[in-house]
Design an enzyme around this catalytic site. Structure first.
Site, mmCIF file in Angstrom:
data_model
loop_
_atom_site.group_PDB
_atom_site.id
_atom_site.type_symbol
_atom_site.label_atom_id
_atom_site.label_comp_id
_atom_site.label_asym_id
_atom_site.label_seq_id
_atom_site.Cartn_x
_atom_site.Cartn_y
_atom_site.Cartn_z
ATOM 1 N N TYR A 193 -13.710 -1.628 10.367
ATOM 2 C CA TYR A 193 -12.320 -1.201 10.385
ATOM 3 C C TYR A 193 -11.688 -1.479 11.749
ATOM 4 C CZ TYR A 193 -8.304 1.976 10.210
ATOM 5 O OH TYR A 193 -7.046 2.507 10.265
ATOM 6 N N ALA A 194 -12.387 -1.107 12.817
ATOM 7 C CA ALA A 194 -11.854 -1.332 14.163
ATOM 8 C C ALA A 194 -11.644 -2.819 14.423
ATOM 9 C CB ALA A 194 -12.799 -0.733 15.203
ATOM 10 N N GLY A 205 0.815 -1.211 0.000
ATOM 11 C CA GLY A 205 0.000 0.000 0.000
ATOM 12 C C GLY A 205 0.841 1.251 0.000
ATOM 13 N N ALA A 206 1.915 1.254 -0.797
ATOM 14 C CA ALA A 206 2.928 2.307 -0.709
ATOM 15 C C ALA A 206 2.842 3.324 -1.831
ATOM 16 C CB ALA A 206 4.323 1.680 -0.684
ATOM 17 N N GLY A 207 1.714 3.407 -2.514
ATOM 18 C CA GLY A 207 1.607 4.347 -3.624
ATOM 19 C C GLY A 207 1.393 5.785 -3.207
ATOM 20 N N VAL A 252 -2.945 -7.290 -2.604
ATOM 21 C CA VAL A 252 -2.634 -8.167 -1.480
ATOM 22 C C VAL A 252 -3.725 -9.181 -1.199
ATOM 23 C CG1 VAL A 252 -1.126 -6.468 -0.388
ATOM 24 C CG2 VAL A 252 -3.568 -6.510 0.206
ATOM 25 N N SER A 268 -4.045 0.493 13.993
ATOM 26 C CA SER A 268 -4.731 1.736 14.336
ATOM 27 C C SER A 268 -5.144 1.680 15.800
ATOM 28 C CB SER A 268 -5.974 1.913 13.457
ATOM 29 O OG SER A 268 -6.830 2.917 13.963
ATOM 30 N N LYS A 301 -8.515 -4.065 12.615
ATOM 31 C CA LYS A 301 -7.274 -3.608 13.225
ATOM 32 C C LYS A 301 -7.044 -4.276 14.581
ATOM 33 C CE LYS A 301 -5.887 -0.955 9.915
ATOM 34 N NZ LYS A 301 -4.688 -1.321 9.128
#
Length: 283
Positions: free
Chosen positions: A156-157, A10-12, A65, A143, A160
């Site tokens: 999302y929580a 995810g480095a874009g 991924v 996060s 993570k």
């Protein structure tokens, strides 16, 4: 001698791009991973070009991924380009929709697939090669939502929280292999955190969380099994905490919820042993 090599997923753009540039500046070759979208420019190449312009070594990888075979292909790309693998920075992820539970589809499965399962598969694919490194490192980008929850972002929580617990368990398992595993929970302004009508705080640029990521991924890092929160050039440690134990009674709960003498533990077994000792005075 082979130069140290690192995969950053995810480095874009955003945090991932800042992480990749900081790691390259620290002397590692970097595989800049970002999925390619056919209808837009490919940002990973811009990140790689910027690294090379600054005298670093970088290559791009466009595998998603979460696709079948994606994690294995990402690892193979690093091996073919750099001849080995020393570090993983697992940054790829999505936030999912901002929907409260009960009000619609939170896309729980999709978020977990990318934020948790894809990371687990990538670690599995990389481990045989990381074990050959004299200073292997895994940095899981999580996060504080995984520690405290996020209103309207339950998927999302949850993802993570899952990846944080996975990383801490992995750190304990891989101590015998001298592979250091740490969790980084960054605070930064990115597209994921952008809000209409709200100007970004320049103090919270992604670069403010990049230095500790580069250190955690580097050979000099001597720590493992920890959670670090970073932003704006500052950092603090985080742990899940428990209060002392006391016999159950509703009247006691307010006092216990205030967390008198909070305790942190290195693993669930240590937490249970402490609870048992607190409750019964025995080992």
């Amino acid at each position: 001698m082979r130069v140290r090599s690192t995969i950053v997923t995810g480095a874009g753009a955003g945090l991932g791009a800042a992480f990749a540039k900081a790691i390259a500046a620290d002397g590692s070759s970097v595989l800049v991973n970002n999925r390619r979208h056919q209808d837009r420019p490919y940002p990973a190449e811009e990140v790689s070009s910027a690294i090379r312009a600054d005298g670093g070594t970088a290559a791009t990888d466009e595998h998603a991924v979460d696709l079948d075979g994606g994690p294995e292909a990402i690892v193979d790309a690093a091996l073919q380009r750099f001849g080995g693998l020393d570090a993983l920075v697992l940054n790829a992820g999505i936030s999912g929709p901002a929907i409260k539970v009960g009000d619609g589809d939170t896309e729980l499965r999709q978020v977990l697939e990318i934020n948790f399962f894809a990371n687990a598969r990538l670690i599995e694919a990389a481990l045989p090669h990381l074990r050959r490194s004299s200073s292997a490192r895994i940095v899981v980008i999580s996060s504080t939502g995984g520690l405290h929850g996020v209103r309207g972002r339950s998927a999302y929580a949850a993802s993570k929280g899952a990846v944080t617990a996975y990383a801490l368990s992995l750190a304990d398992e891989l101590r015998r292999d001298a592979i250091h595993v740490n969790v980084l929970a960054p605070y930064a302004h990115t597209k994921m955190t952008d809000r209409p009508g709200r100007a970004p705080d320049p103090r919270m640029a992604p670069e403010g969380a990049a230095a500790i990521c580069a250190w955690l991924a580097g050979e000099a890092c001597d720590r493992t099994g920890e959670i670090w929160v970073a932003g704006g050039g500052h950092v603090r440690a985080a742990k899940a905490m428990e209060s002392r134990a006391a016999p159950f009674g509703p009247a006691r709960l307010d006092a216990l919820a205030a967390m008198p003498a909070p305790r942190g533990f290195d693993g669930g077994e240590a937490a249970f042993a402490d609870f048992y000792q607190d409750a019964f005075g025995e080992d």
